[in-house]
Design a protein around this motif. Structure first.
Motif, short mmCIF file in Angstrom:
data_model
loop_
_atom_site.label_atom_id
_atom_site.label_comp_id
_atom_site.label_asym_id
_atom_site.label_seq_id
_atom_site.Cartn_x
_atom_site.Cartn_y
_atom_site.Cartn_z
N ARG A 40 -5.83 -2.37 -2.65
CA ARG A 40 -6.39 -3.29 -3.86
C ARG A 40 -5.76 -4.41 -3.69
NH1 ARG A 40 -9.61 -0.97 -7.67
NH2 ARG A 40 -8.43 -2.49 -9.76
N ILE A 41 -4.29 -4.42 -4.41
CA ILE A 41 -3.65 -5.39 -4.71
C ILE A 41 -2.27 -5.56 -4.30
CG2 ILE A 41 -4.29 -4.40 -7.41
CD1 ILE A 41 -1.34 -2.81 -7.37
N LYS A 42 -2.42 -5.47 -2.60
CA LYS A 42 -0.79 -4.53 -1.66
C LYS A 42 -1.17 -6.77 -1.40
CE LYS A 42 -3.84 -4.70 2.22
NZ LYS A 42 -3.43 -3.52 3.67
N ALA B 47 0.82 -0.88 0.24
CA ALA B 47 -0.05 -0.42 -0.01
C ALA B 47 0.38 1.22 -0.17
CB ALA B 47 -1.29 -0.06 0.97
N ASP B 48 2.09 0.82 0.68
CA ASP B 48 2.36 2.38 0.22
C ASP B 48 3.83 2.38 -0.40
OD1 ASP B 48 2.53 2.37 3.84
OD2 ASP B 48 4.13 1.44 4.24
N ASP B 49 3.50 1.33 -1.71
CA ASP B 49 4.24 2.20 -3.31
C ASP B 49 3.02 2.91 -4.06
OD1 ASP B 49 6.54 0.09 -2.23
OD2 ASP B 49 5.09 -1.54 -2.91
N TRP B 50 1.68 3.46 -3.53
CA TRP B 50 1.69 4.31 -4.15
C TRP B 50 1.73 5.22 -5.27
CZ3 TRP B 50 0.71 9.09 -3.50
CH2 TRP B 50 1.09 9.66 -1.77
N ASN B 51 2.33 5.97 -3.95
CA ASN B 51 3.28 6.65 -4.67
C ASN B 51 4.43 7.25 -6.12
OD1 ASN B 51 4.49 10.20 -4.57
ND2 ASN B 51 6.27 9.25 -4.39
N TRP B 52 4.63 5.63 -6.09
CA TRP B 52 5.30 5.34 -7.42
C TRP B 52 4.30 5.11 -8.43
CZ3 TRP B 52 4.91 1.15 -11.15
CH2 TRP B 52 5.61 1.12 -12.02
N GLN C 43 -3.73 5.69 -4.26
CA GLN C 43 -3.62 5.14 -2.83
C GLN C 43 -5.10 3.93 -3.10
OE1 GLN C 43 -4.65 8.43 -0.59
NE2 GLN C 43 -2.56 8.34 -0.10
N LYS C 44 -5.82 4.06 -2.99
CA LYS C 44 -6.81 3.27 -3.33
C LYS C 44 -6.38 2.13 -4.57
CE LYS C 44 -11.39 6.16 -2.45
NZ LYS C 44 -12.48 5.97 -3.21
N PHE C 45 -5.97 1.74 -5.03
CA PHE C 45 -5.72 0.84 -6.67
C PHE C 45 -4.72 -0.06 -5.67
CE2 PHE C 45 -2.31 -0.65 -9.16
CZ PHE C 45 -3.12 -1.57 -9.93
#
Length: 193
Positions: free
Chosen positions: A61-63, A23-28, A56-58
């Motif tokens: 969802r895939i984390k 979930a922390d990879d949202w910024n990438w 962030q939502k995406f």
């Protein structure tokens, strides 16, 4: 935490390591969604402007290998832990033994072999662990980097669906590539000699 030793780790090779998307990879995800032309080549459409909330939502969802639309997502990292891309595998048609894989590499890391290295791990996983028989890819004409990568992996062009995709004001050809397990094994064995 104890130090991790990757000497016999299946999910890496001499260039990259795959891990669960976080979930922390949202910024990438958010930052790479500003590359509209690359997204058009990959998704065959123009995406709406990126938003922090959507990324962030995406990512949520895939984390942790949560499946989204029958796709399982991995982060692609260099061996020193730099996030350079994302790869997913679609195992939606196990009855017929076919699968798809999609990659997204950050612009500054393209052309360094990271996508090809990640694809090699995914092909090995699909053919040798999931007992699948055929990798199928659909590539928009003009996506020269993807075409070159698929040829390097041993995929064969199996056909062209003329004027099949509409984007950027015109119809484009859709180029179909494939790789069977039999051909994959031949290529692997010839590389070992």
């Amino acid at each position: 935490m104890r130090e991790i030793v990757y000497d016999n780790y299946y999910w890496q090779n001499d260039l990259i390591r795959l891990r669960a998307w976080s979930a922390d990879d949202w910024n990438w995800d958010y930052c790479t969604n500003f590359d509209s032309e690359t997204l058009r080549l990959a998704d065959c459409e123009l995406s709406l402007p990126p938003t922090v909330v959507a990324s962030q939502k995406f990512s949520e969802r895939i984390k942790d290998f949560s499946t989204a639309n029958n796709r399982t997502y991995f982060a692609i990292e260099t061996l020193d832990g730099t996030l350079v891309g994302r790869i997913n595998i679609l195992l939606g048609d196990e009855q017929h033994g076919t699968f798809e894989v999609a990659t997204k590499i950050d612009k500054e890391y393209r052309g360094k072999g990271y996508g090809t290295a990640a694809m090699r791990i995914m092909l090995k996983y699909a053919f040798m662990e999931k007992r699948l028989n055929k990798y199928c890819a659909s590539i928009l004409e003009g996506n020269l980097e993807s075409i070159a990568m698929h040829e390097k992996l041993g995929c064969e062009q199996e056909g062209v669906c003329k004027q099949n995709i509409y984007t950027n004001g015109r119809y484009h050809d859709e180029i179909l590539f494939g790789l069977t397990k039999e051909d994959y094994l031949k290529k692997i064995n010839s590389c070992r000699k």
